[in-house]
Write an enzyme that holds these catalytic residues in place. Sequence first.
Site, PDB file in Angstrom:
ATOM      1  N   ALA A  27     -19.100  -1.884  -4.547  1.00  0.00           N
ATOM      2  CA  ALA A  27     -18.784  -2.656  -3.343  1.00  0.00           C
ATOM      3  C   ALA A  27     -18.596  -1.653  -2.215  1.00  0.00           C
ATOM      4  O   ALA A  27     -17.728  -0.779  -2.290  1.00  0.00           O
ATOM      5  CB  ALA A  27     -17.535  -3.499  -3.551  1.00  0.00           C
ATOM      6  N   LYS A  60     -10.383   1.826 -16.551  1.00  0.00           N
ATOM      7  CA  LYS A  60     -10.840   0.459 -16.308  1.00  0.00           C
ATOM      8  C   LYS A  60     -11.077  -0.298 -17.611  1.00  0.00           C
ATOM      9  O   LYS A  60     -10.862  -1.517 -17.673  1.00  0.00           O
ATOM     10  CB  LYS A  60     -12.104   0.469 -15.450  1.00  0.00           C
ATOM     11  CG  LYS A  60     -11.861   0.904 -14.008  1.00  0.00           C
ATOM     12  CD  LYS A  60     -10.877  -0.013 -13.281  1.00  0.00           C
ATOM     13  CE  LYS A  60     -10.827   0.271 -11.787  1.00  0.00           C
ATOM     14  NZ  LYS A  60      -9.896  -0.623 -11.056  1.00  0.00           N
ATOM     15  N   ASP A  65       0.862  -1.172   0.000  1.00  0.00           N
ATOM     16  CA  ASP A  65       0.000   0.000   0.000  1.00  0.00           C
ATOM     17  C   ASP A  65       0.906   1.232   0.000  1.00  0.00           C
ATOM     18  O   ASP A  65       2.129   1.102   0.151  1.00  0.00           O
ATOM     19  CB  ASP A  65      -0.921   0.020   1.225  1.00  0.00           C
ATOM     20  CG  ASP A  65      -2.216   0.777   0.959  1.00  0.00           C
ATOM     21  OD1 ASP A  65      -3.222   0.134   0.623  1.00  0.00           O
ATOM     22  OD2 ASP A  65      -2.211   2.024   1.080  1.00  0.00           O
ATOM     23  N   VAL A 123       2.506   2.294  -7.153  1.00  0.00           N
ATOM     24  CA  VAL A 123       2.501   1.601  -8.440  1.00  0.00           C
ATOM     25  C   VAL A 123       2.751   2.540  -9.623  1.00  0.00           C
ATOM     26  O   VAL A 123       2.877   2.081 -10.765  1.00  0.00           O
ATOM     27  CB  VAL A 123       1.182   0.826  -8.664  1.00  0.00           C
ATOM     28  CG1 VAL A 123       1.034  -0.287  -7.631  1.00  0.00           C
ATOM     29  CG2 VAL A 123      -0.023   1.762  -8.645  1.00  0.00           C
ATOM     30  N   ASN A 163      -4.888  -4.739  -7.276  1.00  0.00           N
ATOM     31  CA  ASN A 163      -6.067  -4.053  -6.756  1.00  0.00           C
ATOM     32  C   ASN A 163      -5.936  -2.532  -6.776  1.00  0.00           C
ATOM     33  O   ASN A 163      -6.926  -1.825  -6.634  1.00  0.00           O
ATOM     34  CB  ASN A 163      -6.341  -4.524  -5.321  1.00  0.00           C
ATOM     35  CG  ASN A 163      -7.539  -3.869  -4.707  1.00  0.00           C
ATOM     36  OD1 ASN A 163      -8.673  -4.052  -5.166  1.00  0.00           O
ATOM     37  ND2 ASN A 163      -7.334  -3.070  -3.669  1.00  0.00           N
ATOM     38  N   TYR A 209     -12.005   7.494 -15.083  1.00  0.00           N
ATOM     39  CA  TYR A 209     -11.996   6.197 -14.402  1.00  0.00           C
ATOM     40  C   TYR A 209     -12.483   5.092 -15.344  1.00  0.00           C
ATOM     41  O   TYR A 209     -11.898   3.998 -15.392  1.00  0.00           O
ATOM     42  CB  TYR A 209     -12.891   6.276 -13.171  1.00  0.00           C
ATOM     43  CG  TYR A 209     -12.869   5.051 -12.289  1.00  0.00           C
ATOM     44  CD1 TYR A 209     -11.771   4.763 -11.485  1.00  0.00           C
ATOM     45  CD2 TYR A 209     -13.969   4.186 -12.243  1.00  0.00           C
ATOM     46  CE1 TYR A 209     -11.762   3.644 -10.662  1.00  0.00           C
ATOM     47  CE2 TYR A 209     -13.961   3.076 -11.419  1.00  0.00           C
ATOM     48  CZ  TYR A 209     -12.862   2.813 -10.633  1.00  0.00           C
ATOM     49  OH  TYR A 209     -12.860   1.700  -9.817  1.00  0.00           O
TER      50      TYR A 209
END
Length: 264
Positions: A205, A176, A51, A80, A106, A172
Amino acid sequence: MIDLKNPEYVKGNNLIAGRSVLITAAAGAGIGFAAAKRAVEEGCRAIVISDVHEGRLEKSVNELKELTGKDNVWGKLCNVCVEDDVQGLIDFAEDKLGGTDILINNAGLGTSKNLIEMEDSEWDKVIQVTLYGTMRMTRYMMKVMKEREVGGVIVNNASVLGWRAQKEQAHYAAAKAGVMALTRCAAVEAAEFNVRVNAVAPSIAMHPMLRKSAPPELLAELESKEAYGRAAEVWEVANVMMFLASDYASYLTGEIISTSAQRA
């Protein structure tokens, strides 16, 4: 019978028994930590989580150690967006795990802004973390897995917005959709050295960070569009990740599994 509107937590069934796991953006209470917890419950032999938040990462590592009662859990800071961080994380995992069997990408970032009001900097930030970050992790992990010659699995976190339109989500959604295309193309290349690459595509979620980052009325609207009238639990998305990481998905590669309950 399972109550689909109020599901009970599913017990582990050793789906990935004996495997080692690396998960990015796994600190906190979102899908990443749910996947880490689920991986432990599904019998993984060792796990590394990463993280960008040091305090949250340390807390998550300690929680996983308490869950397992073992010390075969490690955490490492990683951005990342930085290639040196990515390679450093994977090299760290290779050393600690004795080889990484499963990578779960993730890491992702989302904001809300109409396209005509969006500056390049905001567009670039979302693309960098969400698409470029996934690409960097996948690229180097594929190289390492190819050299080890023992195969492996990569599971990416995409989104239904890679297929569907939503206001204020052009950046976004584009990121994706890129993750989906990356998954399909990487899978064809990785099949040559026995590595499977798939992705999950959640709709919504619910977790604390999402509640803080999105207006309540928007979340309520999105939940109302789901067949069960609720958002997914983060562990329900993690369950599908575990399926894709397991031998039950041995023939699947280049696939995007929609983990949503939206009306047709």
